[in-house]
Design a protein around this motif. Structure first.
Motif, PDB file in Angstrom:
ATOM      1  N   ASP A 159       0.842  -1.192   0.000  1.00 30.44           N
ATOM      2  CA  ASP A 159       0.000   0.000   0.000  1.00 30.44           C
ATOM      3  C   ASP A 159       0.883   1.250   0.000  1.00 30.44           C
ATOM      4  OD1 ASP A 159      -1.773   2.116   0.611  1.00 30.44           O
ATOM      5  OD2 ASP A 159      -3.049   0.833   1.842  1.00 30.44           O
ATOM      6  N   MET A 160       0.716   2.115  -0.984  1.00 32.90           N
ATOM      7  CA  MET A 160       1.515   3.338  -1.080  1.00 32.90           C
ATOM      8  C   MET A 160       1.393   4.194   0.180  1.00 32.90           C
ATOM      9  SD  MET A 160       3.603   5.080  -3.031  1.00 32.90           S
ATOM     10  CE  MET A 160       3.333   4.582  -4.740  1.00 32.90           C
ATOM     11  N   ALA A 161       0.226   4.174   0.821  1.00 32.30           N
ATOM     12  CA  ALA A 161      -0.004   5.000   2.006  1.00 32.30           C
ATOM     13  C   ALA A 161       0.837   4.557   3.190  1.00 32.30           C
ATOM     14  CB  ALA A 161      -1.483   4.970   2.386  1.00 32.30           C
ATOM     15  N   TRP A 162       1.406   3.358   3.116  1.00 31.52           N
ATOM     16  CA  TRP A 162       2.209   2.871   4.236  1.00 31.52           C
ATOM     17  C   TRP A 162       3.580   3.538   4.304  1.00 31.52           C
ATOM     18  CZ3 TRP A 162       1.173  -3.157   4.258  1.00 31.52           C
ATOM     19  CH2 TRP A 162      -0.176  -3.370   4.586  1.00 31.52           C
TER      20      TRP A 162
ATOM     21  N   ARG B 288       6.743   4.267   7.134  1.00 32.77           N
ATOM     22  CA  ARG B 288       6.626   5.569   7.794  1.00 32.77           C
ATOM     23  C   ARG B 288       5.174   6.015   7.967  1.00 32.77           C
ATOM     24  NH1 ARG B 288      11.667   6.174   9.980  1.00 32.77           N
ATOM     25  NH2 ARG B 288      13.282   5.937   8.383  1.00 32.77           N
ATOM     26  N   GLY B 289       4.311   5.585   7.048  1.00 34.92           N
ATOM     27  CA  GLY B 289       2.928   6.001   7.140  1.00 34.92           C
ATOM     28  C   GLY B 289       2.175   5.366   8.300  1.00 34.92           C
ATOM     29  N   LEU B 290       2.686   4.241   8.808  1.00 35.35           N
ATOM     30  CA  LEU B 290       2.031   3.548   9.909  1.00 35.35           C
ATOM     31  C   LEU B 290       2.601   3.929  11.269  1.00 35.35           C
ATOM     32  CD1 LEU B 290       1.679  -0.085   8.465  1.00 35.35           C
ATOM     33  CD2 LEU B 290       0.057   1.820   8.338  1.00 35.35           C
ATOM     34  N   ILE B 291       3.795   4.531  11.271  1.00 35.82           N
ATOM     35  CA  ILE B 291       4.490   4.785  12.538  1.00 35.82           C
ATOM     36  C   ILE B 291       3.747   5.750  13.462  1.00 35.82           C
ATOM     37  CG2 ILE B 291       6.561   5.853  13.543  1.00 35.82           C
ATOM     38  CD1 ILE B 291       8.197   4.472  11.369  1.00 35.82           C
ATOM     39  N   PRO B 292       3.284   6.916  12.986  1.00 39.38           N
ATOM     40  CA  PRO B 292       2.691   7.881  13.928  1.00 39.38           C
ATOM     41  C   PRO B 292       1.509   7.331  14.721  1.00 39.38           C
ATOM     42  CG  PRO B 292       3.179   8.945  11.839  1.00 39.38           C
ATOM     43  CD  PRO B 292       3.368   7.479  11.623  1.00 39.38           C
ATOM     44  N   ALA B 293       0.587   6.668  14.045  1.00 40.23           N
ATOM     45  CA  ALA B 293      -0.584   6.129  14.744  1.00 40.23           C
ATOM     46  C   ALA B 293      -0.188   5.017  15.703  1.00 40.23           C
ATOM     47  CB  ALA B 293      -1.610   5.614  13.736  1.00 40.23           C
ATOM     48  N   GLU B 294       0.800   4.231  15.292  1.00 41.26           N
ATOM     49  CA  GLU B 294       1.223   3.125  16.148  1.00 41.26           C
ATOM     50  C   GLU B 294       1.907   3.643  17.405  1.00 41.26           C
ATOM     51  OE1 GLU B 294       2.178  -1.342  15.078  1.00 41.26           O
ATOM     52  OE2 GLU B 294       3.607   0.033  14.165  1.00 41.26           O
ATOM     53  N   LEU B 295       2.820   4.614  17.251  1.00 39.42           N
ATOM     54  CA  LEU B 295       3.472   5.198  18.416  1.00 39.42           C
ATOM     55  C   LEU B 295       2.474   5.973  19.274  1.00 39.42           C
ATOM     56  CD1 LEU B 295       6.906   6.494  17.041  1.00 39.42           C
ATOM     57  CD2 LEU B 295       6.396   4.365  18.237  1.00 39.42           C
TER      58      LEU B 295
ATOM     59  N   PHE C 290       6.532   0.072  18.134  1.00 34.04           N
ATOM     60  CA  PHE C 290       6.427  -0.441  16.771  1.00 34.04           C
ATOM     61  C   PHE C 290       5.914  -1.880  16.745  1.00 34.04           C
ATOM     62  CE2 PHE C 290      10.312   2.379  16.230  1.00 34.04           C
ATOM     63  CZ  PHE C 290       9.640   3.391  15.595  1.00 34.04           C
ATOM     64  N   LEU C 291       5.126  -2.187  15.744  1.00 31.42           N
ATOM     65  CA  LEU C 291       4.802  -3.571  15.418  1.00 31.42           C
ATOM     66  C   LEU C 291       4.545  -3.661  13.917  1.00 31.42           C
ATOM     67  CD1 LEU C 291       4.331  -6.463  16.563  1.00 31.42           C
ATOM     68  CD2 LEU C 291       1.894  -5.949  16.396  1.00 31.42           C
ATOM     69  N   GLN C 292       3.401  -3.208  13.455  1.00 33.67           N
ATOM     70  CA  GLN C 292       3.076  -3.287  12.038  1.00 33.67           C
ATOM     71  C   GLN C 292       3.978  -2.407  11.192  1.00 33.67           C
ATOM     72  OE1 GLN C 292      -1.083  -2.244  12.091  1.00 33.67           O
ATOM     73  NE2 GLN C 292      -1.741  -4.366  12.313  1.00 33.67           N
ATOM     74  N   SER C 293       4.509  -1.341  11.752  1.00 31.59           N
ATOM     75  CA  SER C 293       5.319  -0.403  10.983  1.00 31.59           C
ATOM     76  C   SER C 293       6.758  -0.876  10.781  1.00 31.59           C
ATOM     77  CB  SER C 293       5.322   0.975  11.650  1.00 31.59           C
ATOM     78  OG  SER C 293       5.626   0.877  13.022  1.00 31.59           O
ATOM     79  N   LYS C 294       7.105  -2.030  11.315  1.00 31.23           N
ATOM     80  CA  LYS C 294       8.457  -2.568  11.155  1.00 31.23           C
ATOM     81  C   LYS C 294       8.392  -3.994  10.619  1.00 31.23           C
ATOM     82  CE  LYS C 294      11.145   0.797  12.614  1.00 31.23           C
ATOM     83  NZ  LYS C 294      12.259   1.350  11.818  1.00 31.23           N
TER      84      LYS C 294
ATOM     85  N   THR D 272      10.256  14.664  -1.639  1.00 33.70           N
ATOM     86  CA  THR D 272      10.761  13.361  -2.083  1.00 33.70           C
ATOM     87  C   THR D 272       9.796  12.256  -1.665  1.00 33.70           C
ATOM     88  OG1 THR D 272      13.047  14.126  -1.861  1.00 33.70           O
ATOM     89  CG2 THR D 272      12.694  11.743  -1.948  1.00 33.70           C
ATOM     90  N   PRO D 273       9.341  11.431  -2.600  1.00 33.98           N
ATOM     91  CA  PRO D 273       8.388  10.367  -2.242  1.00 33.98           C
ATOM     92  C   PRO D 273       9.086   9.187  -1.582  1.00 33.98           C
ATOM     93  CG  PRO D 273       8.904  10.238  -4.568  1.00 33.98           C
ATOM     94  CD  PRO D 273       9.600  11.475  -4.060  1.00 33.98           C
ATOM     95  N   PHE D 274       8.318   8.418  -0.840  1.00 37.87           N
ATOM     96  CA  PHE D 274       8.831   7.162  -0.322  1.00 37.87           C
ATOM     97  C   PHE D 274       8.892   6.140  -1.461  1.00 37.87           C
ATOM     98  CE2 PHE D 274       7.179   8.871   3.812  1.00 37.87           C
ATOM     99  CZ  PHE D 274       8.418   8.913   4.457  1.00 37.87           C
ATOM    100  N   MET D 275       9.341   4.940  -1.170  1.00 36.88           N
ATOM    101  CA  MET D 275       9.573   3.945  -2.213  1.00 36.88           C
ATOM    102  C   MET D 275       8.270   3.416  -2.786  1.00 36.88           C
ATOM    103  SD  MET D 275      12.867   1.786  -0.772  1.00 36.88           S
ATOM    104  CE  MET D 275      11.954   0.977   0.540  1.00 36.88           C
ATOM    105  N   SER D 276       8.359   3.006  -4.044  1.00 40.79           N
ATOM    106  CA  SER D 276       7.230   2.378  -4.728  1.00 40.79           C
ATOM    107  C   SER D 276       7.764   1.233  -5.587  1.00 40.79           C
ATOM    108  CB  SER D 276       6.490   3.411  -5.586  1.00 40.79           C
ATOM    109  OG  SER D 276       7.358   3.984  -6.549  1.00 40.79           O
ATOM    110  N   PRO D 277       6.891   0.373  -6.113  1.00 42.83           N
ATOM    111  CA  PRO D 277       7.359  -0.767  -6.896  1.00 42.83           C
ATOM    112  C   PRO D 277       8.307  -0.357  -8.015  1.00 42.83           C
ATOM    113  CG  PRO D 277       5.057  -1.053  -6.383  1.00 42.83           C
ATOM    114  CD  PRO D 277       5.426   0.330  -5.911  1.00 42.83           C
ATOM    115  N   GLY D 278       9.402  -1.118  -8.137  1.00 45.72           N
ATOM    116  CA  GLY D 278      10.432  -0.836  -9.131  1.00 45.72           C
ATOM    117  C   GLY D 278      11.632  -0.113  -8.560  1.00 45.72           C
ATOM    118  N   ASP D 279      11.489   0.537  -7.420  1.00 42.13           N
ATOM    119  CA  ASP D 279      12.616   1.223  -6.791  1.00 42.13           C
ATOM    120  C   ASP D 279      13.606   0.197  -6.240  1.00 42.13           C
ATOM    121  OD1 ASP D 279      11.707   3.777  -7.319  1.00 42.13           O
ATOM    122  OD2 ASP D 279      10.624   3.952  -5.417  1.00 42.13           O
TER     123      ASP D 279
END
Length: 336
Positions: free
Chosen positions: A131-134, A174-181, A187-191, A304-311
């Motif tokens: 998921d790009m939002a992650w 990175r997209g999951l870290i703030p809500a998890e912390l 950390f759990l799902q974000s790592k 700068t965007p985070f990673m996406s498929p192909g990177d």
């Protein structure tokens, strides 16, 4: 000596010894079938493995060409993976970007989390993308593997429990870290699983570049085939790797095969500033989050965007002669 784990269809692979120039290997399974079994009896196994390593170098041991893509991470599944934050510059940038001060305790009491350790990605495995939002990010790190470490070990004594050194690509969402912390539990799902270098080495392989529990060489991170980071692994380190081992063992013993990470290797600029990209003559960065933080501090917006498929990400470290020490972590982001 340099050790690796050959893929053989089993969950834990087979222990091999790799030559110093990474060109060939020899089977070590007659001594210990896996790296974990060697670590379980390191005092007995290490001298035997060293003798075989010397025979490999002299040509007195049978050998085959070494293919970095044919190995697992040195410990395909580790009993424990804990990751610290030896480089407070990274933490300072994270907090400054959101207008928060760094608590004074961070400078004398390391941050650390316990991550997923089984399974680990192989050094040339793809990074599964969902998921790009992650907010998929890489993190270039140094890591160490210990033998059995007693509860309450001092930093000075912890240094002797570091048996192997390796590199790490600590994948972060990175997209999951703030809500998890924000839940106050860590950390759990974000790592998700991270990848380690093809080869783990004994500290003596670094010679004078292993000093005071730090590796005194540059970590090389390439992103999509271009230089992204060349940070110095000893520079701006608030804590040594031995200090991180000691911190992890404050209230618990560490079992042989525990991996302890340095956190993102991060350097300040020459004037104490956040530093510049490699393309502008700086040492660059070990993760995308840092350059996004710097963009936000400077302009109010991360570009700068985070990673996406192909990177693609490549992480390695070279010796004084330009020879790869640990082999290279090479991960491509692939949709699943």
């Amino acid at each position: 000596m340099k050790l690796a784990t050959l893929k053989n269809g089993s969950r834990d692979g087979a222990l091999i010894i790799v030559s110093k120039d990474l060109s060939k290997y020899t089977d070590a399974s007659d001594i210990a079938p896996t790296l974990q079994s060697a670590l379980d009896a390191w005092a007995t196994m290490a001298p035997r493995l060293k003798t075989l390593s010397e025979a490999l170098e002299s040509g007195d041991a049978p050998s085959m060409p070494f293919d970095q893509s044919a190995v697992e991470s040195p410990l395909p599944r580790a009993y424990q993976w804990v990751d610290g934050s030896a480089y407070i510059n990274h933490v300072e940038l994270v907090r400054k970007a959101r207008g928060a001060e760094v608590p004074a305790s961070f400078y004398d009491d390391p941050l650390m989390y316990q991550g997923v350790s089984g399974p680990n990605l192989a050094p040339h495995d793809p990074i599964p993308f969902t998921d790009m939002a992650w907010g998929y990010d890489m993190e270039g790190e140094i890591a160490v593997i210990t033998d059995d470490v007693p509860l309450g070990v001092s930093e000075a004594d912890a240094l002797g429990h570091i048996k192997l050194i390796l590199l790490c690509n600590d994948v972060s969402l990175r997209g999951l870290i703030p809500a998890e912390l924000g839940k106050g539990f860590g950390f759990l799902q974000s790592k998700p699983p991270c990848a380690f270098s093809p080869v783990a080495i004994t500290p003596d392989e670094l010679g004078a570049h292993w000093k005071d529990g730090l590796v005194h060489l540059a970590l090389q991170i390439d992103y999509n085939g271009k230089p992204f980071g060349r940070p110095l692994a000893h520079k701006d380190a608030t804590f040594s790797l031995a200090r991180l081992v000691s911190h992890a063992a404050k209230t618990r013993p560490l079992t042989a095969g525990t991996i302890v990470g340095s956190g993102t290797v991060s350097n300040k600029g020459p004037d104490g500033d956040p530093g510049k990209p490699v393309s502008e003559g700086g040492l660059g960065y070990s993760c995308i989050a840092e350059i996004r933080m710097i963009e936000k501090i400077a302009t109010g917006e991360s570009v700068t965007p985070f990673m996406s498929p192909g990177d693609t990400v490549k992480i390695e470290m070279l010796d004084d002669n330009g020879q790869s020490i640990f082999g290279s972590i090479e991960n491509e982001v692939k949709a699943v």
